[in-house]
Design an enzyme around this catalytic site. Sequence first.
Site, mmCIF file in Angstrom:
data_model
loop_
_atom_site.group_PDB
_atom_site.id
_atom_site.type_symbol
_atom_site.label_atom_id
_atom_site.label_comp_id
_atom_site.label_asym_id
_atom_site.label_seq_id
_atom_site.Cartn_x
_atom_site.Cartn_y
_atom_site.Cartn_z
ATOM 1 N N ASP A 46 41.067 46.496 35.241
ATOM 2 C CA ASP A 46 40.778 45.108 35.649
ATOM 3 C C ASP A 46 42.055 44.269 35.521
ATOM 4 O O ASP A 46 42.073 43.085 35.893
ATOM 5 C CB ASP A 46 39.587 44.519 34.875
ATOM 6 C CG ASP A 46 39.853 44.379 33.390
ATOM 7 O OD1 ASP A 46 40.888 44.866 32.906
ATOM 8 O OD2 ASP A 46 39.000 43.770 32.695
ATOM 9 N N SER A 47 43.135 44.896 35.051
ATOM 10 C CA SER A 47 44.458 44.256 35.104
ATOM 11 C C SER A 47 44.846 43.963 36.548
ATOM 12 O O SER A 47 45.811 43.248 36.801
ATOM 13 C CB SER A 47 45.523 45.141 34.448
ATOM 14 O OG SER A 47 45.474 46.460 34.970
ATOM 15 N N ASP A 85 37.463 50.625 35.671
ATOM 16 C CA ASP A 85 37.389 49.702 34.537
ATOM 17 C C ASP A 85 36.258 48.696 34.749
ATOM 18 O O ASP A 85 36.228 47.990 35.772
ATOM 19 C CB ASP A 85 38.735 48.966 34.442
ATOM 20 C CG ASP A 85 39.028 48.444 33.061
ATOM 21 O OD1 ASP A 85 38.245 48.726 32.128
ATOM 22 O OD2 ASP A 85 40.063 47.767 32.904
ATOM 23 N N LYS A 115 35.600 52.756 31.988
ATOM 24 C CA LYS A 115 36.143 52.252 30.716
ATOM 25 C C LYS A 115 35.531 50.898 30.422
ATOM 26 O O LYS A 115 35.274 50.113 31.356
ATOM 27 C CB LYS A 115 37.664 52.123 30.795
ATOM 28 C CG LYS A 115 38.271 51.540 29.514
ATOM 29 C CD LYS A 115 39.780 51.548 29.531
ATOM 30 C CE LYS A 115 40.405 50.367 30.244
ATOM 31 N NZ LYS A 115 40.007 49.038 29.728
ATOM 32 N N GLU A 117 35.540 47.627 27.148
ATOM 33 C CA GLU A 117 36.254 47.117 25.975
ATOM 34 C C GLU A 117 35.307 46.793 24.828
ATOM 35 O O GLU A 117 34.224 46.231 25.056
ATOM 36 C CB GLU A 117 37.019 45.831 26.353
ATOM 37 C CG GLU A 117 38.088 46.056 27.402
ATOM 38 C CD GLU A 117 38.850 44.774 27.752
ATOM 39 O OE1 GLU A 117 38.643 43.726 27.097
ATOM 40 O OE2 GLU A 117 39.650 44.828 28.703
ATOM 41 N N GLU A 180 45.000 49.521 22.295
ATOM 42 C CA GLU A 180 45.955 48.549 22.863
ATOM 43 C C GLU A 180 46.414 47.552 21.798
ATOM 44 O O GLU A 180 45.596 47.010 21.040
ATOM 45 C CB GLU A 180 45.311 47.780 24.033
ATOM 46 C CG GLU A 180 46.280 46.734 24.605
ATOM 47 C CD GLU A 180 45.894 46.154 25.954
ATOM 48 O OE1 GLU A 180 44.882 46.580 26.532
ATOM 49 O OE2 GLU A 180 46.633 45.263 26.415
HETATM 50 O O1 KIV Z 1 43.037 46.901 32.771
HETATM 51 C C1 KIV Z 1 43.929 47.672 32.371
HETATM 52 O O2 KIV Z 1 44.902 47.964 33.062
HETATM 53 C C2 KIV Z 1 43.795 48.217 31.029
HETATM 54 C C3 KIV Z 1 44.964 48.973 30.491
HETATM 55 C C4 KIV Z 1 46.006 48.027 30.086
HETATM 56 C C5 KIV Z 1 44.583 49.901 29.400
HETATM 57 O O3 KIV Z 1 42.807 48.036 30.401
#
Ligand code: KIV
Length: 263
Positions: A46-47, A85, A115, A117, A180
């Site tokens: 989600d970056s 994500d 993924k 968090e 992280e």
């Molecule tokens: O969203 C992302 O790119 C991440 C990584 C920094 C692990 O969660």
Amino acid sequence: MNKKVTTSSLMKMKQEGKRITALTAYDYPFAALVDRAGIDLILVGDSVGMAVQGWDTTLPVTMDEMIYHTKLVTRACKRSLVVGDMPFMSYQSGLDKAVENAGRFLKEAGATAVKLEGGADVCPAISAMAKAGIPVQAHIGLTPQSVHQMGGFKVQRDEEQLLKDARDVQAAGAFSVVLEGIPASIAQKITQALTIPTIGIGAGPSCDGQILVLHDMLGMHDGFIPKFVKKYVDISALANQGLAEYIKEVQDGSFPSQDHSYK
Ligand code: KIV
């Protein structure tokens, strides 16, 4: 080298002491480069909100946007394991919604895993997804979706809490965990304590693998770069040079030449 990476092969790599390589990607051309380079795991992070969409945080990114980007990436990947994500508020407001959204990454976008968090708070979601046959990568330490609760993107140093979070997500059924923004010494203890692979970002050299945001490590922007990022190339500088040359040649009439014109 050409065999598709699976969650089991990542586990085997940890057992054999082989380091896992991971990067983010958000579209077809870059995912193809990353896959062909031999990276083991591609996270459609989600970056994307900060690296591609121009937001200050990852919070505005939506499920539909994540599905779109994950589709572009899986279409390009022959070997890398693709993780989608889960964006902010796609798994926090109820287990049914969390499992349904996680399922979309596999069913609609072709990802192998998702993924999310958090530590103890998200363990019920991890368990529910795992029970539905969805491999889950956890993410603890500096969790960017909690940026406002943490009071900024800050290194997390509570060793007891971090070790507990790591053990909890493993017990809940996560196949791997991203660490992280935590001190290297704590990441080392977590890595030794877990049977699942740890993938570090700003967590020192002792993790089972490393991940970086592709746009940071390729130097695709001139903005802020955190201390833990190494710029391996400076694509931004190369692009600036090419763009300046194009402008000059169009303006002075030297492009297009005969070579770039039809007879
Ligand atoms: O969203 C992302 O790119 C991440 C990584 C920094 C692990 O969660």
